[in-house]
Design an enzyme around this catalytic site. Structure first.
Site, PDB file in Angstrom:
ATOM      1  CE  LYS A   1      77.951   6.523  -5.788  1.00 34.73           C
ATOM      2  NZ  LYS A   1      77.311   7.573  -6.164  1.00 34.73           N
TER       3      LYS A   1
ATOM      4  NE  ARG B   1      82.534  12.128  -2.791  1.00 36.70           N
ATOM      5  CZ  ARG B   1      82.493  10.815  -2.364  1.00 36.70           C
ATOM      6  NH1 ARG B   1      81.802   9.819  -3.239  1.00 36.70           N
ATOM      7  NH2 ARG B   1      82.753  10.628  -1.197  1.00 36.70           N
TER       8      ARG B   1
END
Length: 286
Positions: free
Chosen positions: A231, A266
């Site tokens: 991210k 994840r």
């Protein structure tokens, strides 16, 4: 720490528990990301062909990844919606081909009609970035006996990073997750996973505050998932503009999450995460 997830449908590796099935695991499990999209932010197009997707899934299973999360629509900031039929055309062949392989299959979708079709095709749980806001999504999961991952997102993918604001990000996000969890359970969904939605309508400061406050969230009765893989916050912290180069930063964030009680992380780099989590677990006192 031992974690459990309850289903009202058969699941690979789960044991029969009254009128349902319970999947249990020790420490943080890995949910491997399998994007079968052309436009996901770090791996768009890599697994669009069925052979490539199945090869990636097999590699995850061999490495010890517990869940495989299949996505047919990108949720990166600014992503455009995909029609349900197109999303299904992408994900259904992969789900069908994974039947009988022992994979625990999650489907990353915001659409109740996609959730319903994929559960009928053999998926086991639903990962909904909109947090089961749609009553139809709750009804689909309840009818299928499938648990759901309830994620927090401010806004929707096209607009979520336009000046996100909270009065108190930790209090606001945790309250939302607990409220959505109760609503889902009351609707008949057998179990929920809580996800604070790192990077979904949050600034760097919001993301860091939520990661630091993980002990408060993981103290609840529900498993907690953290998905910080590649991210943008890693770029903000460590100056890594290429998303594909952010796996070291991802591992640092996910190891922190595991130390503070996260049940699932994840990740794109599933094998590396399994290895790192096993080493970290060996260092912890028994």
């Amino acid at each position: 720490m031992r974690h459990a997830l309850h289903f009202r449908r058969p699941v690979p590796g789960a044991h029969r528990d009254g009128d349902g099935w319970t999947l249990t695991w020790e420490g943080a499990a890995v949910m491997g990301i399998l994007n079968v999209t052309p436009d996901s932010f770090s791996d768009g197009g890599r697994h669009a062909a069925l052979d490539a997707a199945l090869a990636a899934a097999r590699a995850m299973q061999e490495a010890g990844v517990l869940f495989i999360d299949i996505g047919g629509e990108s949720t990166r900031p600014g992503a455009q919606p995909v029609p349900a039929h197109e999303e299904l055309d992408r994900v259904l062949p992969v789900i069908r081909a994974l039947q009988g392989t022992g994979a625990v299959i999650s489907v990353d979708t915001m659409k109740p009609e996609v959730a319903a079709e994929t559960l009928r095709a053999g998926a086991h749980l639903i990962n909904d970035v909109t947090g089961l806001r749609d009553p139809q999504m709750r009804a689909v999961c309840a009818e299928a006996g499938a648990p759901a991952c309830v994620m927090h997102m401010q806004g929707e993918p096209r607009t979520m990073q336009r000046d996100p604001h909270y009065d108190d990000v930790v209090q606001d996000v945790h309250a939302y997750l607990h409220a959505q969890a109760q609503q889902a359970l009351a609707a008949g969904v057998p179990d929920v996973i809580l996800d604070p939605g790192i990077g979904f309508g949050k600034t760097l400061e919001h993301n860091l505050a939520l990661l630091r406050a993980l002990p408060d969230l993981t103290a609840s009765d529900h498993p907690v998932l953290i998905g910080a893989s590649r991210k943008r916050l890693i770029d903000f912290i460590a100056h890594v503009p290429d998303a594909a180069e952010r796996d070291p930063g991802t591992l640092a964030l996910h190891l922190h999450a595991a130390r503070h009680g996260a049940a699932i992380v994840r990740a794109h780099a599933g094998a590396a995460h399994v290895q790192a989590l096993r080493v970290q677990a060996a260092l912890n006192p028994t």
